[in-house]
Design a protein around this motif. Structure first.
Motif, PDB file in Angstrom:
ATOM      1  N   VAL A  80       0.862  -1.186   0.000  1.00 32.40           N
ATOM      2  CA  VAL A  80       0.000   0.000   0.000  1.00 32.40           C
ATOM      3  C   VAL A  80       0.897   1.235   0.000  1.00 32.40           C
ATOM      4  O   VAL A  80       1.731   1.394   0.884  1.00 32.40           O
ATOM      5  CB  VAL A  80      -0.924   0.021   1.231  1.00 32.40           C
ATOM      6  CG1 VAL A  80      -1.820   1.259   1.220  1.00 32.40           C
ATOM      7  CG2 VAL A  80      -1.746  -1.259   1.318  1.00 32.40           C
ATOM      8  N   ARG A  81       0.723   2.089  -1.012  1.00 32.85           N
ATOM      9  CA  ARG A  81       1.458   3.356  -1.071  1.00 32.85           C
ATOM     10  C   ARG A  81       0.588   4.418  -0.428  1.00 32.85           C
ATOM     11  O   ARG A  81      -0.620   4.470  -0.672  1.00 32.85           O
ATOM     12  CB  ARG A  81       1.753   3.715  -2.521  1.00 32.85           C
ATOM     13  CG  ARG A  81       2.602   4.953  -2.680  1.00 32.85           C
ATOM     14  CD  ARG A  81       3.078   5.119  -4.122  1.00 32.85           C
ATOM     15  NE  ARG A  81       2.032   4.895  -5.086  1.00 32.85           N
ATOM     16  CZ  ARG A  81       1.453   5.859  -5.817  1.00 32.85           C
ATOM     17  NH1 ARG A  81       1.831   7.101  -5.695  1.00 32.85           N
ATOM     18  NH2 ARG A  81       0.509   5.564  -6.675  1.00 32.85           N
ATOM     19  N   TRP A  82       1.192   5.294   0.397  1.00 30.19           N
ATOM     20  CA  TRP A  82       0.397   6.241   1.173  1.00 30.19           C
ATOM     21  C   TRP A  82       1.163   7.532   1.440  1.00 30.19           C
ATOM     22  O   TRP A  82       2.375   7.601   1.287  1.00 30.19           O
ATOM     23  CB  TRP A  82      -0.039   5.640   2.503  1.00 30.19           C
ATOM     24  CG  TRP A  82       1.052   4.937   3.265  1.00 30.19           C
ATOM     25  CD1 TRP A  82       1.271   3.581   3.319  1.00 30.19           C
ATOM     26  CD2 TRP A  82       2.083   5.532   4.084  1.00 30.19           C
ATOM     27  NE1 TRP A  82       2.364   3.311   4.117  1.00 30.19           N
ATOM     28  CE2 TRP A  82       2.885   4.493   4.595  1.00 30.19           C
ATOM     29  CE3 TRP A  82       2.410   6.833   4.423  1.00 30.19           C
ATOM     30  CZ2 TRP A  82       3.969   4.706   5.430  1.00 30.19           C
ATOM     31  CZ3 TRP A  82       3.503   7.063   5.257  1.00 30.19           C
ATOM     32  CH2 TRP A  82       4.262   6.005   5.749  1.00 30.19           C
ATOM     33  N   THR A  83       0.398   8.540   1.874  1.00 25.70           N
ATOM     34  CA  THR A  83       0.935   9.776   2.428  1.00 25.70           C
ATOM     35  C   THR A  83       0.361   9.915   3.827  1.00 25.70           C
ATOM     36  O   THR A  83      -0.821   9.676   4.039  1.00 25.70           O
ATOM     37  CB  THR A  83       0.526  11.007   1.585  1.00 25.70           C
ATOM     38  OG1 THR A  83       1.037  10.848   0.264  1.00 25.70           O
ATOM     39  CG2 THR A  83       1.065  12.293   2.179  1.00 25.70           C
ATOM     40  N   CYS A  84       1.212  10.269   4.786  1.00 18.68           N
ATOM     41  CA  CYS A  84       0.769  10.493   6.164  1.00 18.68           C
ATOM     42  C   CYS A  84       1.052  11.942   6.510  1.00 18.68           C
ATOM     43  O   CYS A  84       2.196  12.396   6.427  1.00 18.68           O
ATOM     44  CB  CYS A  84       1.505   9.562   7.118  1.00 18.68           C
ATOM     45  SG  CYS A  84       1.010   9.772   8.845  1.00 18.68           S
ATOM     46  N   ARG A  85      -0.004  12.665   6.899  1.00 18.12           N
ATOM     47  CA  ARG A  85       0.126  14.069   7.263  1.00 18.12           C
ATOM     48  C   ARG A  85       0.051  14.220   8.782  1.00 18.12           C
ATOM     49  O   ARG A  85      -0.805  13.629   9.434  1.00 18.12           O
ATOM     50  CB  ARG A  85      -0.964  14.883   6.606  1.00 18.12           C
ATOM     51  CG  ARG A  85      -0.790  15.002   5.102  1.00 18.12           C
ATOM     52  CD  ARG A  85      -1.972  15.679   4.423  1.00 18.12           C
ATOM     53  NE  ARG A  85      -1.849  15.946   3.026  1.00 18.12           N
ATOM     54  CZ  ARG A  85      -1.411  15.147   2.074  1.00 18.12           C
ATOM     55  NH1 ARG A  85      -0.964  13.960   2.367  1.00 18.12           N
ATOM     56  NH2 ARG A  85      -1.378  15.509   0.811  1.00 18.12           N
ATOM     57  N   PHE A  86       0.973  15.020   9.300  1.00 19.54           N
ATOM     58  CA  PHE A  86       1.018  15.384  10.716  1.00 19.54           C
ATOM     59  C   PHE A  86       0.928  16.901  10.787  1.00 19.54           C
ATOM     60  O   PHE A  86       1.046  17.590   9.782  1.00 19.54           O
ATOM     61  CB  PHE A  86       2.355  14.956  11.353  1.00 19.54           C
ATOM     62  CG  PHE A  86       2.580  13.486  11.382  1.00 19.54           C
ATOM     63  CD1 PHE A  86       2.135  12.729  12.442  1.00 19.54           C
ATOM     64  CD2 PHE A  86       3.266  12.844  10.358  1.00 19.54           C
ATOM     65  CE1 PHE A  86       2.357  11.362  12.488  1.00 19.54           C
ATOM     66  CE2 PHE A  86       3.493  11.482  10.396  1.00 19.54           C
ATOM     67  CZ  PHE A  86       3.042  10.737  11.462  1.00 19.54           C
ATOM     68  N   SER A  87       0.812  17.413  11.992  1.00 16.76           N
ATOM     69  CA  SER A  87       0.761  18.874  12.159  1.00 16.76           C
ATOM     70  C   SER A  87       2.041  19.540  11.661  1.00 16.76           C
ATOM     71  O   SER A  87       2.007  20.672  11.215  1.00 16.76           O
ATOM     72  CB  SER A  87       0.512  19.245  13.623  1.00 16.76           C
ATOM     73  OG  SER A  87       1.551  18.726  14.435  1.00 16.76           O
TER      74      SER A  87
END
Length: 117
Positions: free
Chosen positions: A84-91
């Protein structure tokens, strides 16, 4: 998805992802095997390995507490494996990466998370 094992893998990963998106740790853990493994991508640079329901639950609870937002971009599956290719966003920004997932008996047994360096 041309075979039963691949369909079961995709369904298991989708069930896990839906629980994650809801922040439902009980459903997330119910979607994983008793002897599950999660190799997280934090702390940098190599992440940390968590083995078994209790360790994965604790690590995932802490991770969810950081309010990550995952955007799944693509899933490739064959048999009992998925990527699974993904982007993870944090503050403080974001990371891009992939999870290599193994499914056993309709549940996720292993998630190995890697980020783009």
């Amino acid at each position: 998805m041309d075979d039963e094992a691949t369909r079961a893998t995709v369904e298991a990963v989708r069930r896990l992802d839906a629980a994650f998106d809801r922040g439902d740790i009980d459903a997330f853990m119910a979607a994983m095997t008793d002897d599950c493994v999660w190799e997280s991508f934090t702390p940098a640079p190599d992440g940390q390995r968590h083995e078994g329901q209790a360790a994965v639950r604790q690590a995932m609870t802490e991770f969810l507490g950081s309010s990550p937002v995952f955007d799944g971009e693509e899933m490739l599956a064959r048999g009992d494996r998925a990527v699974v290719r993904w982007t993870c966003r944090f503050s403080g920004g974001h990371v891009r990466g992939v999870d290599v997932v193994r499914v056993r008996h309709g549940k996720v047994a292993e998630i190995l998370s890697y980020v783009k360096a």
